[in-house]
Design an enzyme around this catalytic site. Structure first.
Site, PDB file in Angstrom:
ATOM      1  N   ARG A   1      69.131 -66.498  77.834  1.00 39.98           N
ATOM      2  CA  ARG A   1      70.198 -65.683  77.373  1.00 39.98           C
ATOM      3  C   ARG A   1      69.181 -64.195  76.863  1.00 39.98           C
ATOM      4  NH1 ARG A   1      74.011 -67.787  72.719  1.00 39.98           N
ATOM      5  NH2 ARG A   1      75.848 -67.982  75.078  1.00 39.98           N
TER       6      ARG A   1
ATOM      7  N   HIS B   1      77.994 -63.057  80.738  1.00 37.77           N
ATOM      8  CA  HIS B   1      77.994 -63.754  80.590  1.00 37.77           C
ATOM      9  C   HIS B   1      79.118 -65.079  81.470  1.00 37.77           C
ATOM     10  CE1 HIS B   1      77.446 -67.418  78.175  1.00 37.77           C
ATOM     11  NE2 HIS B   1      78.378 -67.307  77.522  1.00 37.77           N
TER      12      HIS B   1
ATOM     13  N   GLN C   1      80.043 -68.896  81.709  1.00 37.96           N
ATOM     14  CA  GLN C   1      81.399 -69.462  80.969  1.00 37.96           C
ATOM     15  C   GLN C   1      83.062 -68.439  81.454  1.00 37.96           C
ATOM     16  OE1 GLN C   1      81.486 -69.969  76.806  1.00 37.96           O
ATOM     17  NE2 GLN C   1      83.710 -69.896  77.940  1.00 37.96           N
TER      18      GLN C   1
ATOM     19  N   ASP D   1      87.881 -62.869  72.574  1.00 35.67           N
ATOM     20  CA  ASP D   1      86.810 -63.158  71.967  1.00 35.67           C
ATOM     21  C   ASP D   1      85.970 -61.985  71.020  1.00 35.67           C
ATOM     22  OD1 ASP D   1      83.834 -63.775  71.570  1.00 35.67           O
ATOM     23  OD2 ASP D   1      83.420 -62.116  73.185  1.00 35.67           O
TER      24      ASP D   1
ATOM     25  N   CYS E   1      86.473 -68.497  74.449  1.00 29.21           N
ATOM     26  CA  CYS E   1      84.816 -68.885  74.428  1.00 29.21           C
ATOM     27  C   CYS E   1      83.758 -69.481  73.334  1.00 29.21           C
ATOM     28  CB  CYS E   1      83.331 -68.365  75.505  1.00 29.21           C
ATOM     29  SG  CYS E   1      83.635 -66.140  74.028  1.00 29.21           S
TER      30      CYS E   1
ATOM     31  N   ARG F   1      82.319 -76.329  80.435  1.00 23.73           N
ATOM     32  CA  ARG F   1      80.754 -75.557  80.375  1.00 23.73           C
ATOM     33  C   ARG F   1      79.946 -76.191  81.362  1.00 23.73           C
ATOM     34  NH1 ARG F   1      79.629 -70.942  77.179  1.00 23.73           N
ATOM     35  NH2 ARG F   1      77.486 -71.054  79.021  1.00 23.73           N
TER      36      ARG F   1
HETATM   37  N1   CP Z   1      80.321 -69.830  74.882  1.00 21.56           N
HETATM   38  C1   CP Z   1      79.171 -69.753  73.989  1.00 21.56           C
HETATM   39  O1   CP Z   1      78.420 -69.353  75.305  1.00 21.56           O
HETATM   40  O2   CP Z   1      78.896 -70.679  73.513  1.00 21.56           O
HETATM   41  P1   CP Z   1      77.053 -70.470  72.413  1.00 21.56           P
HETATM   42  O3   CP Z   1      77.447 -69.111  72.287  1.00 21.56           O
HETATM   43  O4   CP Z   1      77.545 -70.960  71.239  1.00 21.56           O
HETATM   44  O5   CP Z   1      76.424 -70.629  73.162  1.00 21.56           O
HETATM   45  N1  NVA Z   2      80.268 -61.477  72.971  1.00 17.80           N
HETATM   46  C1  NVA Z   2      80.109 -63.051  72.148  1.00 17.80           C
HETATM   47  C2  NVA Z   2      79.928 -64.041  72.800  1.00 17.80           C
HETATM   48  C3  NVA Z   2      79.299 -65.597  72.656  1.00 17.80           C
HETATM   49  C4  NVA Z   2      79.357 -66.456  73.278  1.00 17.80           C
HETATM   50  C5  NVA Z   2      78.256 -62.841  72.415  1.00 17.80           C
HETATM   51  O1  NVA Z   2      78.078 -62.187  72.617  1.00 17.80           O
HETATM   52  O2  NVA Z   2      77.933 -63.004  71.159  1.00 17.80           O
END
Ligand code: CP
Ligand code: NVA
Length: 325
Positions: free
Chosen positions: A128, A155, A158, A240, A280, A308
């Site tokens: 990440r 992502h 997701q 989101d 998400c 997930r």
């Molecule tokens: N949806 C998602 O990726 O959640 P987190 O940021 O908690 O991993």
């Molecule tokens: N769009 C959000 C998704 C988190 C899972 C972010 O990048 O923070």
């Protein structure tokens, strides 16, 4: 007894790889476009089997013993971290979680050096990262598969869980899916994955916050700026957060620009009567979605979160077994 000349323990296969055989290119998942429609189908079908097995304890799955999953996380996470760690443990492997405070990739040490070090110790990397470009760089120098656990652009894991959830509730479709709000990382991956599965996607954002051009090149993904028009006839409505991780400085501007894009009961009423609500998570109740909708009976957000686990387990198993290659 170890036989140095044969590179074996008595009666066993070679302990060390034969350096004269070139290693196969690792299979990465950096963006949703990396998966062919048939591969997405395979992941979702295996995920459904794994879900049944886990929930009913019918048959144990074939473990991938003693595999090490390196998890490089530059941003916070609840779902992604928990589900990847659980998935690899349930497959018989082990996760090592590294935060920015641990390794500070790109500052304490170059991406090249991190990739080369971790490749020597682990079977797979889940990352990440703030910048998608850093992920591409990490994969370039990694000799083990790299899976995107969220970047500023994508992502993809997701999206696999989202589409599994949609299928569980509404069948395989084709369906009309509406994205409302920010054309962000989650939107990009969702649109591409959904289009590959044959769905029609409308992305609805304020001007200047559209998804990446690649999404709209798919034919079955269109754009509009009017939420009521976007959800008309939609079988699923997805939103989101308006302020993603790293965009905190833009908060005031974004709250203004997105105010008309909230998913509330009035908007849901304009969608198909059996429409599901997707998010998400994490969510900001009463910003992008009202509590009434996210906690209401059309909401399937915790199914998405559960899935997930199953989709990522399927994805990793298919890569580790060499089926996705
Ligand atoms: N949806 C998602 O990726 O959640 P987190 O940021 O908690 O991993
Ligand atoms: N769009 C959000 C998704 C988190 C899972 C972010 O990048 O923070």
């Amino acid at each position: 007894m170890y036989d140095l000349t044969q590179n074996t323990l008595a009666g066993q296969q070679a302990l060390f790889p034969d350096a004269s055989i070139p290693a196969a290119e690792p299979r990465h998942l950096l963006a949703s476009k990396d998966l062919e429609p048939g591969e997405i189908r395979l992941i979702l079908d295996l995920a459904k089997i794994l879900k049944r097995q886990r929930n009913r304890l019918a048959q144990p799955i074939q473990p991938v013993e003693n595999r090490i999953l390196a998890m490089i996380f530059e941003k916070q996470s609840l779902r992604t971290r928990f589900t990847f760690e659980t998935a690899i443990m349930e497959l018989g492997g082990h996760a090592i979680y590294l935060t920015k405070a641990d390794i500070d990739m790109g500052e304490r040490e170059s991406v090249y050096d991190v990739a080369n070090n971790i490749s020597r110790w682990s079977t797979m990397i889940v990352a990440r990262l703030k910048s998608h470009q850093s992920l591409v760089e990490l994969a370039k120098h990694s000799s083990v598969p790299v899976i995107n656990a969220l970047t500023d652009l994508e992502h993809p894991c997701q999206a696999l869980a989202d589409l599994m959830t949609v299928e569980e509730h509404l069948g395989a479709g084709p369906l009309n899916l509406a994205w409302i709000g920010d054309g962000n990382n989650v939107a990009n991956s969702f649109a591409v994955t959904a289009a590959k599965l044959g769905h029609e996607v409308v992305i609805c954002t304020p001007p200047g916050y559209e998804a990446v051009d690649e999404c709209y090149a798919l034919g079955s993904v269109t754009h509009c700026y009017d939420p009521a028009e976007a959800v008309s006839g939609a079988h699923a409505v997805y939103t989101d957060v308006w302020i993603s991780m790293g965009q905190e400085d833009e908060k005031q501007e974004r709250l203004k620009r997105f105010a008309k894009y909230q998913v509330n009961a009035d908007l849901m009423a304009k969608a198909d009567e059996n429409a599901v609500f997707l998010h998400c998570l994490p969510a900001r109740r009463d910003q992008e979605v009202t509590g009434e909708v996210i906690d209401g009976n059309q909401s399937v957000v915790f199914d998405q979160a559960e899935n997930r686990l199953h989709t990522q387990k399927a994805l990793m198993k298919l890569i580790l077994d060499g089926v996705l290659n």
